[in-house]
Scaffold this motif. Structure first.
Motif, PDB file in Angstrom:
ATOM      1  N   VAL A 101     -16.765   7.941   0.150  1.00 17.09           N
ATOM      2  CA  VAL A 101     -16.024   6.550   0.043  1.00 17.09           C
ATOM      3  C   VAL A 101     -14.615   6.957   0.027  1.00 17.09           C
ATOM      4  N   ALA A 102     -14.210   8.034  -0.210  1.00 16.04           N
ATOM      5  CA  ALA A 102     -12.776   8.332  -0.120  1.00 16.04           C
ATOM      6  C   ALA A 102     -12.576   8.780   1.607  1.00 16.04           C
ATOM      7  N   ALA A 103     -13.581   9.026   2.331  1.00 14.45           N
ATOM      8  CA  ALA A 103     -13.415   9.182   3.684  1.00 14.45           C
ATOM      9  C   ALA A 103     -13.224   8.014   4.312  1.00 14.45           C
ATOM     10  N   LEU A 104     -13.591   6.653   3.662  1.00 16.40           N
ATOM     11  CA  LEU A 104     -13.285   5.684   4.498  1.00 16.40           C
ATOM     12  C   LEU A 104     -12.096   5.499   5.021  1.00 16.40           C
ATOM     13  N   TYR A 105     -10.951   6.215   4.325  1.00 19.66           N
ATOM     14  CA  TYR A 105      -9.686   5.927   4.639  1.00 19.66           C
ATOM     15  C   TYR A 105      -9.106   7.119   5.393  1.00 19.66           C
ATOM     16  N   ASP A 106      -9.917   7.838   6.045  1.00 18.51           N
ATOM     17  CA  ASP A 106      -9.417   8.887   7.222  1.00 18.51           C
ATOM     18  C   ASP A 106      -8.750   8.218   8.470  1.00 18.51           C
ATOM     19  N   PRO A 107      -9.367   7.153   8.651  1.00 17.98           N
ATOM     20  CA  PRO A 107      -8.333   6.698  10.086  1.00 17.98           C
ATOM     21  C   PRO A 107      -6.907   6.273   9.704  1.00 17.98           C
ATOM     22  N   LEU A 108      -6.557   6.360   8.502  1.00 15.86           N
ATOM     23  CA  LEU A 108      -5.149   6.022   8.016  1.00 15.86           C
ATOM     24  C   LEU A 108      -4.260   7.343   8.099  1.00 15.86           C
ATOM     25  N   ASP A 110      -5.458   9.697  10.674  1.00 12.39           N
ATOM     26  CA  ASP A 110      -5.565  10.131  11.975  1.00 12.39           C
ATOM     27  C   ASP A 110      -4.046   9.944  12.628  1.00 12.39           C
ATOM     28  N   PRO A 111      -3.551  11.253  13.197  1.00  7.14           N
ATOM     29  CA  PRO A 111      -2.252  11.148  13.832  1.00  7.14           C
ATOM     30  C   PRO A 111      -2.563  10.395  15.213  1.00  7.14           C
ATOM     31  N   ASP A 112      -3.736  10.106  15.632  1.00  7.03           N
ATOM     32  CA  ASP A 112      -4.005   9.652  16.896  1.00  7.03           C
ATOM     33  C   ASP A 112      -4.214   8.094  16.978  1.00  7.03           C
ATOM     34  N   VAL A 113      -4.145   7.552  15.743  1.00  8.88           N
ATOM     35  CA  VAL A 113      -3.958   6.247  15.322  1.00  8.88           C
ATOM     36  C   VAL A 113      -2.801   5.748  15.581  1.00  8.88           C
ATOM     37  N   SER A 114      -2.571   4.601  16.384  1.00 10.07           N
ATOM     38  CA  SER A 114      -1.311   3.838  16.568  1.00 10.07           C
ATOM     39  C   SER A 114      -1.048   2.644  15.708  1.00 10.07           C
ATOM     40  N   ASP A 115       0.092   2.010  15.646  1.00  5.81           N
ATOM     41  CA  ASP A 115       0.502   0.629  14.824  1.00  5.81           C
ATOM     42  C   ASP A 115      -0.099   1.095  13.319  1.00  5.81           C
ATOM     43  N   ARG A 116       0.888   1.824  12.696  1.00  7.68           N
ATOM     44  CA  ARG A 116       0.724   1.982  11.272  1.00  7.68           C
ATOM     45  C   ARG A 116       1.328   0.776  10.456  1.00  7.68           C
ATOM     46  N   ASP A 117       0.709  -0.586  10.635  1.00  5.93           N
ATOM     47  CA  ASP A 117       1.273  -1.363   9.698  1.00  5.93           C
ATOM     48  C   ASP A 117       0.149  -1.959   8.886  1.00  5.93           C
ATOM     49  N   VAL A 118      -0.789  -1.133   8.452  1.00  9.68           N
ATOM     50  CA  VAL A 118      -1.770  -1.398   7.542  1.00  9.68           C
ATOM     51  C   VAL A 118      -2.004  -0.115   6.540  1.00  9.68           C
ATOM     52  N   LYS A 119      -2.119  -0.556   5.171  1.00  6.95           N
ATOM     53  CA  LYS A 119      -2.254   0.445   4.264  1.00  6.95           C
ATOM     54  C   LYS A 119      -3.843   0.518   3.756  1.00  6.95           C
ATOM     55  N   GLY A 120      -3.926   1.448   2.918  1.00  5.35           N
ATOM     56  CA  GLY A 120      -5.253   1.665   2.013  1.00  5.35           C
ATOM     57  C   GLY A 120      -5.792   0.331   1.321  1.00  5.35           C
ATOM     58  N   SER A 121      -4.488  -0.284   0.718  1.00  3.79           N
ATOM     59  CA  SER A 121      -5.337  -1.381  -0.054  1.00  3.79           C
ATOM     60  C   SER A 121      -5.725  -2.431   0.865  1.00  3.79           C
ATOM     61  N   LEU A 122      -5.199  -2.677   1.981  1.00  2.00           N
ATOM     62  CA  LEU A 122      -5.747  -3.735   3.098  1.00  2.00           C
ATOM     63  C   LEU A 122      -7.206  -3.370   3.291  1.00  2.00           C
ATOM     64  N   ILE A 123      -7.137  -2.076   3.639  1.00  2.57           N
ATOM     65  CA  ILE A 123      -8.274  -1.475   4.016  1.00  2.57           C
ATOM     66  C   ILE A 123      -9.369  -1.776   3.144  1.00  2.57           C
ATOM     67  N   ALA A 124      -9.223  -1.439   1.724  1.00  2.84           N
ATOM     68  CA  ALA A 124     -10.260  -1.600   0.579  1.00  2.84           C
ATOM     69  C   ALA A 124     -10.454  -3.223   0.714  1.00  2.84           C
ATOM     70  N   LYS A 125      -9.623  -3.995   0.703  1.00  2.00           N
ATOM     71  CA  LYS A 125     -10.012  -5.545   0.735  1.00  2.00           C
ATOM     72  C   LYS A 125     -10.816  -5.786   1.742  1.00  2.00           C
ATOM     73  N   VAL A 126     -10.959  -5.223   2.856  1.00  2.00           N
ATOM     74  CA  VAL A 126     -11.860  -5.379   3.912  1.00  2.00           C
ATOM     75  C   VAL A 126     -13.210  -5.150   3.509  1.00  2.00           C
ATOM     76  N   LEU A 127     -13.280  -3.767   3.086  1.00  2.00           N
ATOM     77  CA  LEU A 127     -14.527  -2.964   3.044  1.00  2.00           C
ATOM     78  C   LEU A 127     -15.307  -3.244   1.744  1.00  2.00           C
ATOM     79  N   HIS A 128     -14.438  -3.550   0.662  1.00  2.00           N
ATOM     80  CA  HIS A 128     -15.063  -3.881  -0.665  1.00  2.00           C
ATOM     81  C   HIS A 128     -16.241  -5.009  -0.531  1.00  2.00           C
TER      82      HIS A 128
END
Length: 214
Positions: A101-108, A110-128
């Protein structure tokens, strides 16, 4: 009800849950039943672009740029979601599952991921909504509620990754669900029979969020 691993006490969990789940007037409505009951592709295992818009029902703006970022992240999120065992609730999850479950947030992280305009709370609201009994919701109110040296300590000076933060949070929430299991079974009777189901984990989020909002 003692929460945040015993560091906080909520005296009116029943009334807070009733207020959130009950009917409200225009302009005063909460996300239930609309966020919890939103139908996208009807598949708990497969993300679709409709799922990326669900956070808007929890008050999080998803504009074109954020949708662009979430869409780019979707393959990584799907890959992590695929690793979660089906039918497992947070209250019963073992350490391996909690770490997944914690690993769901690995993309945030990842230094290779561009466009850092999302946070973990937003990812949680998508995946929950895909795993409503396993993947917790959280935002700034929930983060502050759980922040305590005996629960989820503040980040060290050198910082920590999203995965490290979630490893702490999911274990704190699991502790709360286990310690208050009987109370959450009783609170389940407050869920409207005509609406979508509400997991104990979702009830925990509602109680924490509502107690922090008053």
């Amino acid at each position: 009800m003692k929460l945040a691993m015993g560091t906080r006490e909520v005296f009116d969990a029943e009334s807070l849950l009733e207020e959130y789940l009950g009917p409200r007037k225009r302009g005063l409505r909460y996300a239930y039943p609309y966020y919890d009951g939103l139908v996208t592709n009807g598949d708990p295992d497969l993300l679709c672009t409709g799922d990326l818009l669900a956070p808007a029902l929890l008050g999080v703006g998803v504009d074109v740029d954020r949708l662009h970022t979430l869409t780019a992240l979707m393959p990584l999120l799907q890959r992590a979601l695929d690793k979660l065992p089906p039918g497992i609730e947070l209250i019963e999850a073992d350490d391996v599952t909690l770490d997944l479950v914690a690993a769901l947030y690995d993309p945030l992280d990842d230094p290779d991921v561009s466009d850092r305009d999302v946070k973990g709370s937003l990812i949680a609201k998508v995946l929950h909504r895909k795993r409503p009994a396993l993947v917790p919701l959280f935002d700034s109110k929930v983060r502050i509620f759980y922040q305590h040296e005996n629960c989820v300590p503040a980040a060290p000076k050198d910082g920590r990754s999203w995965r490290q933060y979630m490893e702490l949070l999911v274990r704190a929430m699991q502790f709360d669900l286990r310690e208050n299991a009987e109370e959450f079974r009783r609170l389940a009777n407050l869920v409207p029979t005509v609406g979508p189901g509400v997991s104990s984990l979702r009830m925990l989020d509602i109680v924490v969020w509502m107690s922090s909002a008053v």
